[in-house]
Motif scaffolding. Structure first.
Motif, PDB file in Angstrom:
ATOM      1  N   PRO A 164       8.686  29.324   1.935  1.00  0.00           N
ATOM      2  CA  PRO A 164       9.592  29.150   3.085  1.00  0.00           C
ATOM      3  C   PRO A 164       8.949  28.363   4.233  1.00  0.00           C
ATOM      4  CG  PRO A 164       9.666  31.406   2.298  1.00  0.00           C
ATOM      5  CD  PRO A 164       8.542  30.741   1.582  1.00  0.00           C
ATOM      6  N   ILE A 165       7.635  28.618   4.491  1.00  0.00           N
ATOM      7  CA  ILE A 165       6.938  27.916   5.566  1.00  0.00           C
ATOM      8  C   ILE A 165       6.877  26.416   5.277  1.00  0.00           C
ATOM      9  CG2 ILE A 165       4.663  27.532   6.613  1.00  0.00           C
ATOM     10  CD1 ILE A 165       4.206  30.537   6.491  1.00  0.00           C
ATOM     11  N   ALA A 166       6.474  26.087   4.053  1.00  0.00           N
ATOM     12  CA  ALA A 166       6.359  24.678   3.680  1.00  0.00           C
ATOM     13  C   ALA A 166       7.717  23.987   3.748  1.00  0.00           C
ATOM     14  CB  ALA A 166       5.768  24.568   2.275  1.00  0.00           C
ATOM     15  N   ARG A 167       8.768  24.726   3.340  1.00  0.00           N
ATOM     16  CA  ARG A 167      10.106  24.141   3.342  1.00  0.00           C
ATOM     17  C   ARG A 167      10.613  23.953   4.767  1.00  0.00           C
ATOM     18  NH1 ARG A 167      11.980  27.239  -0.216  1.00  0.00           N
ATOM     19  NH2 ARG A 167      12.818  28.859   1.137  1.00  0.00           N
ATOM     20  N   ARG A 168      10.319  24.922   5.645  1.00  0.00           N
ATOM     21  CA  ARG A 168      10.821  24.866   7.016  1.00  0.00           C
ATOM     22  C   ARG A 168      10.046  23.854   7.876  1.00  0.00           C
ATOM     23  NH1 ARG A 168      13.891  28.314  10.169  1.00  0.00           N
ATOM     24  NH2 ARG A 168      14.813  28.861   8.153  1.00  0.00           N
ATOM     25  N   LEU A 169       8.707  23.919   7.802  1.00  0.00           N
ATOM     26  CA  LEU A 169       7.897  23.032   8.625  1.00  0.00           C
ATOM     27  C   LEU A 169       7.819  21.625   8.056  1.00  0.00           C
ATOM     28  CD1 LEU A 169       4.828  25.244   9.620  1.00  0.00           C
ATOM     29  CD2 LEU A 169       6.784  24.622  11.029  1.00  0.00           C
ATOM     30  N   GLY A 170       7.748  21.549   6.742  1.00  0.00           N
ATOM     31  CA  GLY A 170       7.559  20.246   6.122  1.00  0.00           C
ATOM     32  C   GLY A 170       6.133  19.764   6.322  1.00  0.00           C
ATOM     33  N   LYS A 171       5.780  18.702   5.683  1.00  0.00           N
ATOM     34  CA  LYS A 171       4.416  18.170   5.793  1.00  0.00           C
ATOM     35  C   LYS A 171       4.089  17.766   7.222  1.00  0.00           C
ATOM     36  CE  LYS A 171       1.301  14.758   3.747  1.00  0.00           C
ATOM     37  NZ  LYS A 171       0.303  15.762   3.387  1.00  0.00           N
ATOM     38  N   THR A 172       5.070  17.186   7.925  1.00  0.00           N
ATOM     39  CA  THR A 172       4.853  16.759   9.301  1.00  0.00           C
ATOM     40  C   THR A 172       4.574  17.943  10.212  1.00  0.00           C
ATOM     41  OG1 THR A 172       6.312  14.853   9.007  1.00  0.00           O
ATOM     42  CG2 THR A 172       5.843  15.536  11.267  1.00  0.00           C
ATOM     43  N   GLY A 173       5.339  19.017  10.056  1.00  0.00           N
ATOM     44  CA  GLY A 173       5.154  20.205  10.880  1.00  0.00           C
ATOM     45  C   GLY A 173       3.788  20.837  10.684  1.00  0.00           C
ATOM     46  N   ILE A 174       3.349  20.932   9.439  1.00  0.00           N
ATOM     47  CA  ILE A 174       2.040  21.506   9.149  1.00  0.00           C
ATOM     48  C   ILE A 174       0.941  20.625   9.727  1.00  0.00           C
ATOM     49  CG2 ILE A 174       0.404  22.020   7.287  1.00  0.00           C
ATOM     50  CD1 ILE A 174       2.751  22.982   5.614  1.00  0.00           C
ATOM     51  N   ASN A 175       1.113  19.307   9.640  1.00  0.00           N
ATOM     52  CA  ASN A 175       0.123  18.381  10.201  1.00  0.00           C
ATOM     53  C   ASN A 175       0.021  18.515  11.720  1.00  0.00           C
ATOM     54  OD1 ASN A 175      -0.478  17.391   7.694  1.00  0.00           O
ATOM     55  ND2 ASN A 175       0.724  15.513   7.908  1.00  0.00           N
ATOM     56  N   VAL A 176       1.169  18.688  12.375  1.00  0.00           N
ATOM     57  CA  VAL A 176       1.178  18.860  13.835  1.00  0.00           C
ATOM     58  C   VAL A 176       0.450  20.138  14.215  1.00  0.00           C
ATOM     59  CG1 VAL A 176       2.640  19.334  15.833  1.00  0.00           C
ATOM     60  CG2 VAL A 176       3.270  17.522  14.238  1.00  0.00           C
ATOM     61  N   MET A 177       0.720  21.238  13.487  1.00  0.00           N
ATOM     62  CA  MET A 177       0.057  22.518  13.748  1.00  0.00           C
ATOM     63  C   MET A 177      -1.451  22.392  13.548  1.00  0.00           C
ATOM     64  SD  MET A 177       0.401  25.684  14.630  1.00  0.00           S
ATOM     65  CE  MET A 177       2.153  26.032  14.426  1.00  0.00           C
ATOM     66  N   THR A 178      -1.846  21.702  12.493  1.00  0.00           N
ATOM     67  CA  THR A 178      -3.268  21.529  12.200  1.00  0.00           C
ATOM     68  C   THR A 178      -3.960  20.740  13.312  1.00  0.00           C
ATOM     69  OG1 THR A 178      -2.853  21.562   9.818  1.00  0.00           O
ATOM     70  CG2 THR A 178      -4.932  20.594  10.534  1.00  0.00           C
ATOM     71  N   ARG A 179      -3.304  19.693  13.806  1.00  0.00           N
ATOM     72  CA  ARG A 179      -3.886  18.879  14.879  1.00  0.00           C
ATOM     73  C   ARG A 179      -4.010  19.680  16.180  1.00  0.00           C
ATOM     74  NH1 ARG A 179      -0.927  14.412  12.239  1.00  0.00           N
ATOM     75  NH2 ARG A 179      -2.480  12.842  11.650  1.00  0.00           N
ATOM     76  N   LEU A 180      -3.016  20.518  16.454  1.00  0.00           N
ATOM     77  CA  LEU A 180      -3.062  21.339  17.659  1.00  0.00           C
ATOM     78  C   LEU A 180      -4.232  22.314  17.596  1.00  0.00           C
ATOM     79  CD1 LEU A 180      -1.820  22.285  20.316  1.00  0.00           C
ATOM     80  CD2 LEU A 180      -0.325  23.802  19.005  1.00  0.00           C
ATOM     81  N   MET A 181      -4.409  22.979  16.451  1.00  0.00           N
ATOM     82  CA  MET A 181      -5.519  23.906  16.293  1.00  0.00           C
ATOM     83  C   MET A 181      -6.849  23.156  16.361  1.00  0.00           C
ATOM     84  SD  MET A 181      -3.987  26.750  16.131  1.00  0.00           S
ATOM     85  CE  MET A 181      -5.107  28.005  15.517  1.00  0.00           C
ATOM     86  N   GLY A 182      -6.875  21.923  15.867  1.00  0.00           N
ATOM     87  CA  GLY A 182      -8.089  21.118  15.918  1.00  0.00           C
ATOM     88  C   GLY A 182      -8.501  20.800  17.342  1.00  0.00           C
ATOM     89  N   LEU A 183      -7.522  20.542  18.203  1.00  0.00           N
ATOM     90  CA  LEU A 183      -7.805  20.249  19.608  1.00  0.00           C
ATOM     91  C   LEU A 183      -8.400  21.472  20.302  1.00  0.00           C
ATOM     92  CD1 LEU A 183      -7.591  18.177  21.879  1.00  0.00           C
ATOM     93  CD2 LEU A 183      -5.276  19.024  22.342  1.00  0.00           C
ATOM     94  N   ILE A 184      -7.824  22.639  20.039  1.00  0.00           N
ATOM     95  CA  ILE A 184      -8.351  23.888  20.607  1.00  0.00           C
ATOM     96  C   ILE A 184      -9.772  24.128  20.113  1.00  0.00           C
ATOM     97  CG2 ILE A 184      -8.082  26.403  20.610  1.00  0.00           C
ATOM     98  CD1 ILE A 184      -5.039  25.926  20.413  1.00  0.00           C
ATOM     99  N   LEU A 185      -9.986  23.902  18.821  1.00  0.00           N
ATOM    100  CA  LEU A 185     -11.298  24.129  18.218  1.00  0.00           C
ATOM    101  C   LEU A 185     -12.348  23.187  18.796  1.00  0.00           C
ATOM    102  CD1 LEU A 185     -12.875  25.730  16.151  1.00  0.00           C
ATOM    103  CD2 LEU A 185     -12.225  24.065  14.419  1.00  0.00           C
ATOM    104  N   ALA A 186     -11.968  21.940  19.086  1.00  0.00           N
ATOM    105  CA  ALA A 186     -12.908  20.974  19.659  1.00  0.00           C
ATOM    106  C   ALA A 186     -13.425  21.456  21.014  1.00  0.00           C
ATOM    107  CB  ALA A 186     -12.234  19.608  19.800  1.00  0.00           C
ATOM    108  N   ALA A 187     -12.517  21.985  21.843  1.00  0.00           N
ATOM    109  CA  ALA A 187     -12.915  22.496  23.156  1.00  0.00           C
ATOM    110  C   ALA A 187     -13.861  23.687  23.018  1.00  0.00           C
ATOM    111  CB  ALA A 187     -11.674  22.893  23.947  1.00  0.00           C
ATOM    112  N   LEU A 188     -13.560  24.578  22.071  1.00  0.00           N
ATOM    113  CA  LEU A 188     -14.421  25.742  21.842  1.00  0.00           C
ATOM    114  C   LEU A 188     -15.777  25.320  21.296  1.00  0.00           C
ATOM    115  CD1 LEU A 188     -11.715  28.108  20.307  1.00  0.00           C
ATOM    116  CD2 LEU A 188     -12.851  28.403  22.512  1.00  0.00           C
TER     117      LEU A 188
END
Length: 206
Positions: A164-188
């Motif tokens: 359901p997550i993959a279907r709802r978010l799609g590849k683009t949605g998952i990529n956006v989430m991954t990039r957001l977490m990456g930005l937070i991780l870079a600061a930490l």
């Protein structure tokens, strides 16, 4: 209560970004096999975090590595992971496709490669050790281990709802989430490195 370790762990482990890998490796599984894979992956994730929290510092002492050096090295590893995530790649993704294929052929893909190294690799372990050193009381150390439970539950939830997550978010949605977490991780990561550098070179803190 300090939730920074939990935020950091969730950013590094980022089970949402591993959903496509879970779907790939379990595409030929029946429902029972898929449920078993979810449980084993979540439990293995907790075990890695708990062992790193409880025994990580002793392992460093055995090898004669100072925590300050480990913080700088771990921070650099976190920064590398964050850069990979900003390119929409999982933080702990393997660099060699052949290794991924070999790992998938092993007896249990729940542990390798899903848990190690996709979910909990060197960046996760080094982060837990760094925060374990900052734990001044048994309660704080227990809380850190408890965060491992939260991460494991988040992993189980994401994997259980993988389709359901993959279907709802799609590849683009998952990529956006991954990039957001990456930005937070870079600061930490920068914060972890700066803390270690100040310990190694006290003049930097003046």
């Amino acid at each position: 209560m300090d939730f920074k370790p939990l935020v950091t762990l969730l950013a590094i482990v980022n089970p949402l970004a591993i959903v496509p890998f879970f779907i790939h490796y379990t595409q030929n599984f029946d429902d029972e096999q898929r449920r078993r894979t979810v449980l084993i992956s979540a439990f293995s994730c907790f075990v890695v975090i708990a062992v790193s929290a409880l025994m990580g510092l002793q392992i460093l002492k055995f090898f004669g590595i100072s925590l300050a050096s480990f913080q700088v090295g771990g921070g650099m590893l976190l920064l590398t992971s964050s850069l990979a995530m900003l390119n929409a790649q999982p933080a702990e993704a393997k660099s060699n496709a052949e290794e991924m294929h070999d790992a998938a052929a092993r007896a249990s893909i729940a542990v390798v490669p899903l848990t190690i190294p996709l979910l909990t690799g060197p960046a996760t372990m080094s982060t837990v050790v760094i925060y374990a050193d900052k734990a001044k009381t048994v309660l704080q150390l227990t809380t850190l281990v408890g965060y491992g439970v939260v991460v494991a539950l988040a992993t189980a939830l994401c994997f259980s709802l993988a389709k359901p997550i993959a279907r709802r978010l799609g590849k683009t949605g998952i990529n956006v989430m991954t990039r957001l977490m990456g930005l937070i991780l870079a600061a930490l990561a920068v914060e972890v490195m700066s803390d270690g550098l100040v310990k190694l070179f006290p003049i930097l803190g003046k």
